[in-house]
Scaffold this motif. Sequence first.
Motif, short mmCIF file in Angstrom:
data_model
loop_
_atom_site.label_atom_id
_atom_site.label_comp_id
_atom_site.label_asym_id
_atom_site.label_seq_id
_atom_site.Cartn_x
_atom_site.Cartn_y
_atom_site.Cartn_z
N THR A 85 0.82 -1.21 0.00
CA THR A 85 0.00 0.00 0.00
C THR A 85 0.86 1.26 0.00
O THR A 85 0.61 2.20 -0.75
N VAL A 86 1.90 1.26 0.86
CA VAL A 86 2.79 2.43 0.94
C VAL A 86 3.53 2.64 -0.38
O VAL A 86 3.61 3.76 -0.89
N ASN A 87 4.07 1.56 -0.96
CA ASN A 87 4.80 1.68 -2.23
C ASN A 87 3.89 2.15 -3.36
O ASN A 87 4.31 2.90 -4.24
N SER A 88 2.64 1.69 -3.34
CA SER A 88 1.68 2.15 -4.35
C SER A 88 1.42 3.65 -4.20
O SER A 88 1.33 4.38 -5.19
N LEU A 89 1.31 4.11 -2.94
CA LEU A 89 1.10 5.53 -2.70
C LEU A 89 2.28 6.35 -3.18
O LEU A 89 2.13 7.43 -3.77
N LEU A 90 3.50 5.84 -2.97
CA LEU A 90 4.70 6.57 -3.37
C LEU A 90 4.82 6.71 -4.88
O LEU A 90 5.54 7.59 -5.36
N GLN A 91 4.15 5.85 -5.63
CA GLN A 91 4.21 5.90 -7.09
C GLN A 91 3.16 6.84 -7.69
O GLN A 91 3.17 7.09 -8.89
N GLN A 92 2.29 7.40 -6.86
CA GLN A 92 1.23 8.27 -7.36
C GLN A 92 1.81 9.65 -7.67
O GLN A 92 2.29 10.35 -6.79
N ARG A 93 1.74 10.07 -8.93
CA ARG A 93 2.32 11.34 -9.34
C ARG A 93 1.61 12.53 -8.70
O ARG A 93 2.23 13.58 -8.48
N ARG A 94 0.34 12.39 -8.39
CA ARG A 94 -0.37 13.55 -7.85
C ARG A 94 0.07 13.90 -6.43
O ARG A 94 -0.21 14.99 -5.94
N TYR A 95 0.77 12.96 -5.77
CA TYR A 95 1.28 13.24 -4.44
C TYR A 95 2.78 13.54 -4.43
O TYR A 95 3.39 13.65 -3.37
N HIS A 96 3.37 13.69 -5.62
CA HIS A 96 4.82 13.79 -5.71
C HIS A 96 5.37 15.01 -4.96
O HIS A 96 6.38 14.92 -4.26
N ALA A 97 4.73 16.16 -5.09
CA ALA A 97 5.24 17.38 -4.46
C ALA A 97 5.24 17.25 -2.94
O ALA A 97 6.21 17.61 -2.27
N ALA A 98 4.13 16.73 -2.39
CA ALA A 98 4.05 16.57 -0.94
C ALA A 98 5.06 15.53 -0.44
O ALA A 98 5.71 15.73 0.59
N LEU A 99 5.19 14.44 -1.18
CA LEU A 99 6.14 13.40 -0.77
C LEU A 99 7.58 13.89 -0.91
O LEU A 99 8.44 13.53 -0.09
N ALA A 100 7.86 14.71 -1.91
CA ALA A 100 9.20 15.27 -2.06
C ALA A 100 9.55 16.17 -0.88
O ALA A 100 10.70 16.18 -0.41
N ALA A 101 8.57 16.93 -0.39
CA ALA A 101 8.81 17.76 0.78
C ALA A 101 9.10 16.91 2.01
O ALA A 101 9.98 17.23 2.82
N LEU A 102 8.37 15.80 2.14
CA LEU A 102 8.61 14.90 3.28
C LEU A 102 9.98 14.26 3.20
O LEU A 102 10.69 14.16 4.21
N LYS A 103 10.37 13.82 2.00
CA LYS A 103 11.71 13.23 1.88
C LYS A 103 12.79 14.29 2.08
O LYS A 103 13.86 14.00 2.62
N GLY A 104 12.51 15.51 1.66
CA GLY A 104 13.44 16.59 1.92
C GLY A 104 13.62 16.82 3.41
O GLY A 104 14.74 17.08 3.87
N PHE A 105 12.54 16.73 4.16
CA PHE A 105 12.62 16.84 5.62
C PHE A 105 13.52 15.74 6.18
O PHE A 105 14.39 15.99 7.01
N ARG A 106 13.33 14.52 5.68
CA ARG A 106 14.14 13.39 6.13
C ARG A 106 15.62 13.59 5.80
O ARG A 106 16.49 13.41 6.65
N ASN A 107 15.89 14.00 4.55
CA ASN A 107 17.28 14.18 4.13
C ASN A 107 17.95 15.32 4.89
O ASN A 107 19.13 15.26 5.22
N GLY A 108 17.18 16.38 5.16
CA GLY A 108 17.73 17.49 5.93
C GLY A 108 18.12 17.07 7.33
O GLY A 108 19.19 17.45 7.84
N ALA A 109 17.27 16.28 7.97
CA ALA A 109 17.56 15.81 9.33
C ALA A 109 18.79 14.91 9.35
O ALA A 109 19.66 15.05 10.22
N VAL A 110 18.87 13.99 8.38
CA VAL A 110 20.00 13.06 8.35
C VAL A 110 21.30 13.79 8.03
O VAL A 110 22.32 13.60 8.71
N TYR A 111 21.27 14.66 7.03
CA TYR A 111 22.49 15.37 6.63
C TYR A 111 22.97 16.30 7.74
O TYR A 111 24.17 16.40 8.02
N GLY A 112 22.03 16.99 8.38
CA GLY A 112 22.40 17.88 9.47
C GLY A 112 23.08 17.15 10.60
O GLY A 112 24.07 17.62 11.17
#
Length: 244
Positions: free
Chosen positions: A45-72
Motif C-alpha cells: 500500500t505504501v509503495n503504491s502511494l509513493l508511485q502516485q504522481r499527484r502526491y509527488h510534491a508533498a512526498l518530495a517535501a517529506l523526503k526533503g525533511f528526512r534528508n535534511g535531518a540526516v544530513y544535518g
Amino acid sequence: MALTPRRMRNSPRRRALFPADAVSGPGPGAVMGGARVLLRTLLYTVNSLLQQRRYHAALAALKGFRNGAVYGAKIRAPHALVMTFLFKSGSLREKLKAIAQATYTHSRNLAYFVFTYKGLMALQSQLQGKNFQLHSFLAACIGGWLVFGENNAINSQIIMYLLSRTLFAFSRLAVEKGYIPEPKWDPFPLTAALIWGTILWLFEYHRHTLQPSLQSSMTYLYDDSNVWHDISDFLIYNKSSTEK
C-alpha cells in the motif's frame, strides 16, 4: 451412559465439530504468518502511494525533511564532538549534552528549511503553472527568515559557511556572464593571501568581531603557542594541569 465434561471434551463428535485450532486458538506459527501478510500488505500500500504522481510534491517535501535531518546530524555530530572535547571544559555529561544539543539543532533546522523550501516551491508552481527563477529565491528567503532567523551559534556558523561559498559562486558567475573579464592568471593565491592577512589582522587587533569558535581556534594556534613551562606543556599538552 451420561458423558462427563472430560468425556465430552474428548468425544469424536466434539472433535469433529470443533477442531483443535478452533478450540485452543491459533498457534504462534499462524500468528507470525498473519503478521507477515499484514506487513506485506502495508508495504504494498505504501509503495503504491509513493508511485502516485499527484502526491509527488508533498512526498518530495517529506523526503526533503528526512534528508535534511540526516544530513544535518551527519555533518554536525563529528564537528561538535571535536570542538567540544578540544575547546570546552566541563564534565563528560555536560560535553555529551552539548554535542547532542548542537546536533539536534542543526538537524532540526536543516530539516525544517528543506521542508519549507520545497513546500513553497510546490505552492508557487501550483499557483502559476510552473516554476520561475524568482520562485527559488523567494522560497529560500522565507525559509531562511523563518528557520535561520534566530542569531545563535549554530545558525551563525551555517550562514557564514554559505556566505563564503556564495561570494565564490558570484565571482565565477560574473566571469561566466562577462560582467568582469576572465583573469589571465590564477587569482586564488592572491585571494588566499588577502583572506589570511585580513583575518589575522582582525584577530590581533579586533578579536571581538570574529565568531566565537573561530576565536577559540585561533587562540589555540597563535596565543597558546606563546606559553609553556616545561616539556610537558611544550610538546605533549597545550596547557599544564595548573592552568586548566
